[in-house]
Write an enzyme that holds these catalytic residues in place. Structure first.
Site, PDB file in Angstrom:
ATOM      1  N   GLU A  81       0.918  -1.023   0.080  1.00 20.52           N
ATOM      2  CA  GLU A  81      -0.059   0.106   0.016  1.00 20.52           C
ATOM      3  C   GLU A  81       0.866   1.211   0.093  1.00 20.52           C
ATOM      4  OE1 GLU A  81      -0.592  -2.657   1.749  1.00 20.52           O
ATOM      5  OE2 GLU A  81      -2.927  -3.224   1.761  1.00 20.52           O
ATOM      6  N   LYS A 111     -17.356  -0.523   6.813  1.00 22.78           N
ATOM      7  CA  LYS A 111     -17.867  -1.570   5.658  1.00 22.78           C
ATOM      8  C   LYS A 111     -19.265  -1.489   5.718  1.00 22.78           C
ATOM      9  CE  LYS A 111     -17.218  -6.102   4.088  1.00 22.78           C
ATOM     10  NZ  LYS A 111     -16.752  -7.592   4.149  1.00 22.78           N
ATOM     11  N   MET A 132      24.278   8.925   1.757  1.00 21.95           N
ATOM     12  CA  MET A 132      24.195  10.174   2.328  1.00 21.95           C
ATOM     13  C   MET A 132      24.661  10.034   3.741  1.00 21.95           C
ATOM     14  SD  MET A 132      23.564  13.494   2.157  1.00 21.95           S
ATOM     15  CE  MET A 132      22.578  13.876   0.707  1.00 21.95           C
ATOM     16  N   PHE A 136     -11.177  -7.725  13.991  1.00 23.46           N
ATOM     17  CA  PHE A 136     -10.235  -8.247  13.264  1.00 23.46           C
ATOM     18  C   PHE A 136      -9.773  -7.032  12.179  1.00 23.46           C
ATOM     19  CE2 PHE A 136      -9.151 -10.311   8.911  1.00 23.46           C
ATOM     20  CZ  PHE A 136      -7.752 -10.737   9.482  1.00 23.46           C
ATOM     21  N   GLN A 137      -8.696  -6.812  11.939  1.00 18.31           N
ATOM     22  CA  GLN A 137      -8.059  -5.699  11.204  1.00 18.31           C
ATOM     23  C   GLN A 137      -8.701  -4.429  11.497  1.00 18.31           C
ATOM     24  OE1 GLN A 137      -8.133  -7.032   7.041  1.00 18.31           O
ATOM     25  NE2 GLN A 137      -6.016  -8.077   7.472  1.00 18.31           N
TER      26      GLN A 137
END
Ligand SMILES: Cc1ncc(C[n+]2csc(CCOP(=O)(O)OP(=O)(O)O)c2C)c(N)n1
Ligand SMILES: [Mg+2]
Lengths: 625, 184
Positions: A80, A192, A511, A142-143
């Protein structure tokens, strides 16, 4: 006797358009989301599906089946974070907000970095995250993750849609907030069951954010008063050495045309910040290129010499003004133009300021100058600047038997001539790309400026190429940075996105090594990657790159020809160049130092008047980041 | 050179300010505002939130101590939040009414009882609960008055519990946050 405003309002822009063709239709929440995205002109969604966002992914599928002529492209990254940077690359290269769509919990938390990255660079973007159903929220489902809480400290604004009746207005409002005022990313947390809810589509309406709208209307209406004009031109008249200091605000505010007009009409040279690259055409006479920690020596000398500084869409960031009170020490006045009132006087007090649309302000200033016949001859100062540029150019060891990164970029620039879109990771390669490439137009230089996020380059290039299929898009990456989102190599070939990936491999975090060299007595803790086993060319081949080549560190003579084939290749191309691992980014103004303390390295000529060439003493601790 | 000294390096006078903030009555607004103070390291003395005459708005009163550059920056940062309707510095505007409500419980020894009740009377505090060992007062007023009251009773007894509501404030006269927001 409570009085209350309407929660949903019609904005001026919406009036008169007639009702939406689908107004009054019964729709699922998820369908409304996609319909509003389509209405907003979204042609590409970057994202990754999952349980809590399934209804909305399904709605895309159904929308595309029903609208074959205006399909929304769905681009699925490896991670993502990649989707977020693709959306950012899309947005940075076009000015239109990139959209990414992810599931709850881990999908959403993987987006924290790109959201913060967009916010820090004022990039408009829209993130829609699935969330567990309203009834499950707060139960450690969940999640489930506290996305609203996490994101609200990172984004320009965050919505949690608890009332489905407000869903479509929320999506529209998200675009409005992302793109108005100082732009930024907006996150929508979408349970949802709200996606699955069915209701009447209105096809119009925004959330009523009275204060925001009022402040925005004020910004829009803001003009420079005649008195204020007069005082600006009085300062300019008094000055012999005015200098423009342009930042990302010029690009995000679409003010590059006006800035160039202002510079050319009045004959004022300009430097740009890392984010402001492309606001002035770097090949033009008045461009003094980038200032700051790794700015060109001539740009920093010009800042030291100027007597009037005109800051446009820039914010005196610590990478520019490390030692604030010694920044532009000879400037008797500073003018500051910005869309964000909070930037005025935040770091540096200024003598003249304007808060509003910088393009309009510059335009008004130019008109006023013409109207009043303002004339001041700055040719002496222009000659001085041209002299600085001629006498203190970027330079490097041209006799080296190892490939120098500067050489690669100089040669590549000869091919692309300032017309390519270039994205970068973060590190030395980023600074070299900023220094050595030309940029004729705004929105062609894509870099993670304020956050400095490694892993930005490759996905940003993919997003930019999707938005600009006819342009050459090059990701200049470092070996450390590219590893961060290496999975996205495959995304380019999967979708046939013809990005050119140029990997400047110095076998380490160059760097950080540079700082360790200069400030930590050469103790290279955690930054050496010579033992790493990755064969990047094989990785690219495995991901389907038909052009996947490597130049060894001693193949200096093959550089031009290989670069030409690399750019000419039709389709995604991958080129790894093994470079001198000891190459440094010069000049360097150490953290918290003034430009007088700038070190120039072995190949750039310092100017005599700076006294003995400054040295970074090997034991100075970098307290300042 | 004179006009370009660094703003963050100046140390102008530090004073107390009372900000009145109207915000949209939306989910999460308080946490957003509290989050802004936390993330930017702004120290506040008190923060109250409540309903207003307009059910679509909430009102916050923030008291903080700082120099003008800091206060100015806080106001500007608040003004960047999409759900902030208006921010006004009531101290800057001059006259305003400021009140805080305090409940304070002390443990006292019997010989101090009348002294405590006398102090309370002078400050117009009310005794609202009493046991043979403890007495609870309710007092409202300006922070200054309350601070003085607390100092006085602390000399006579031991404060065992203290709850302060935080400051609420209104502008004096016919002005007001909502009115001036809609006025211009
Ligand atoms: C996500 C992230 N982690 C750590 C850093 C700190 N950092 C800045 S530059 C750099 C090294 C980058 O290495 P590479 O991509 O190979 O670029 P180079 O400097 O070698 O060109 C690191 C670790 C960062 N900017 N971003
Ligand atoms: Mg490297």
């Amino acid at each position: 006797m409570a009085i209350a405003e309407e929660a949903i309002i019609t904005l001026e822009e919406e009036r008169g358009g007639g009702p939406h063709a689908l107004a009054g239709n019964e729709m699922m929440g998820a369908e409304m989301v996609i319909q509003v995205l389509a209405d907003q002109g979204v042609d590409t969604i970057f994202g990754y599906s999952g349980g809590a966002i399934l209804p909305t992914y399904d709605a895309i599928f159904r929308y595309n089946a029903g609208n074959p002529d205006k399909e929304i492209r769905l681009v699925v990254p490896a991670n993502e974070q990649g989707a977020g940077f693709m959306a950012a690359g899309y947005s940075r290269s076009t000015g239109r907000p990139g959209v990414f769509l992810v599931t709850s919990g881990p999908g959403a938390t993987n987006c924290v970095t790109p959201i913060r990255d967009c916010a820090a660079d004022s990039i408009p973007a829209i993130l829609i995250c699935g969330q567990v159903p309203r009834a499950a929220m707060g139960t450690d489902a969940f999640q489930e993750a506290p996305v609203f809480n996490i994101m609200q400290s990172c984004a320009k604004h965050t919505f949690l849609v608890l009332n489905p009746e407000e869903l479509e207005a929320t999506i529209r409002t998200a675009f409005r907030i992302a793109t108005t005022g100082r732009p930024g990313p907006v996150v929508i947390d979408l349970p949802k069951d709200v996606q699955n809810w069915t209701g009447k589509f209105r096809g119009e309406g925004y959330l009523n954010l009275r204060g925001y709208e009022k402040r925005f209307a004020r910004l829009q209406a803001m003009r420079v008063s005649d008195d204020s004009m007069a005082s600006f031109f009085h300062m300019l008249e008094q000055s012999e050495r005015p200098l423009i200091y342009a930042g990302g605000g010029v690009i995000n505010g679409e003010a590059a045309t006006e800035l160039r007009e202002f510079a050319n009409t009045l004959g004022i040279p300009g430097v740009t910040t890392l984010m402001g690259i492309g606001s002035l055409d770097t090949t033009s006479d008045l461009s003094m290129h980038m200032l700051g920690m790794h700015g060109t020596a001539f740009a920093n000398y010009a800042v030291d010499d100027c007597d009037f500084l005109i800051a446009v869409g820039s914010r005196f960031d610590d990478r520019v003004a490390g030692k604030v009170h010694e920044f532009a020490p000879n400037a008797r006045g500073i003018a500051h133009l910005d869309i964000d009132a909070a930037e005025i006087g935040k770091v540096k007090n200024v003598s003249w300021s304007y808060v509003g649309d910088t393009g309009r302000c510059l335009d008004d200033l130019v008109r006023y100058a013409k109207k009043t016949g303002f004339k001041k001859d700055y040719t002496g100062w222009q000659r001085h600047c041209a002299g600085l540029r001629g006498n203190h150019p970027l330079d490097w060891n041209r006799k080296s038997e190892m490939i120098q990164p500067y050489y690669v970029l100089e040669e590549l620039n000869k091919i692309t001539k300032g017309d390519a879109i270039v994205s970068t990771g973060v590190g030395q390669h980023q600074m070299w790309a900023a220094q050595y490439f030309d940029f004729k137009q705004p929105r062609t230089w894509l870099t993670s400026g304020s956050m400095g996020t490694m892993g930005f380059g490759l996905p940003a290039a993919i997003g930019a190429k999707m938005a600009n299929p006819d342009k050459v898009v090059i990701a200049v990456d470092g070996d450390g940075s590219i590893r961060m989102n290496l999975g996205e190599l495959e995304t380019a070939t999967t979708y046939g996105v013809g990005v050119k990936v140029l990997l400047l491999n110095n076998q380490g975090d160059g760097m950080v090594r540079q700082w360790q060299k200069l400030m930590f007595d050469q103790r290279f803790s955690g930054t050496d990657k010579t033992m790493h086993k990755k064969d990047f060319v094989k990785a690219a081949q495995a991901d389907g790159y038909e052009f996947a080549e490597r130049l060894h560190v001693n193949e200096v003579d093959k550089v031009p020809e290989t670069l030409q084939r690399f750019v000419d290749h039709d389709g995604p191309a991958f080129l790894e160049v093994m470079i001198d691992p000891d190459a440094l980014v010069m000049p360097m103004v150490g953290p918290g130092k003034s430009y007088r303390e700038m070190i120039v390295g072995d190949w750039i000529k310092p100017r005599e008047s700076e006294g003995p060439a400054a040295q970074m003493d090997g034991k100075t601790k970098a307290d300042l980041f | 050179m004179s006009s370009t000294n660094g703003a963050i390096l100046e140390t102008p006078s530090i004073t107390k300010h009372v900000l009145g903030v109207l915000v949209e009555n939306h989910h999460g607004v308080l946490s957003r505002i509290a989050g802004l103070f936390a993330a930017r390291g702004f120290n506040i003395d008190s923060l109250t939130v409540s309903a207003t005459e307009d059910s679509s708005m909430s009102r916050m009163t923030v008291t903080l101590t700082g120099d003008t550059t800091v206060i100015d920056q806080i106001r500007k940062q608040l003004n960047k939040l999409a759900e902030v309707i208006t921010v006004e510095d009531l101290t800057e505007q001059g006259l305003h009414i400021e009140r805080e409500l305090v409940l304070v419980k002390v443990e006292y020894s019997p010989e101090k009882r009348t002294d405590l009740i006398e102090i309370a009377a002078i400050f117009k505090a009310k005794s609202v609960d009493m046991t043979p060992e403890t007495i609870a007062f309710e007092i409202s007023g300006s922070q200054e008055k309350i601070d003085n009251f607390l100092t006085m009773i602390a000399q006579e007894a031991c404060i065992t519990e203290l709850a302060r509501s935080g400051v609420v404030a209104l502008a004096r006269g016919s002005g007001g946050l909502r009115k001036s927001f809609y006025a211009d």
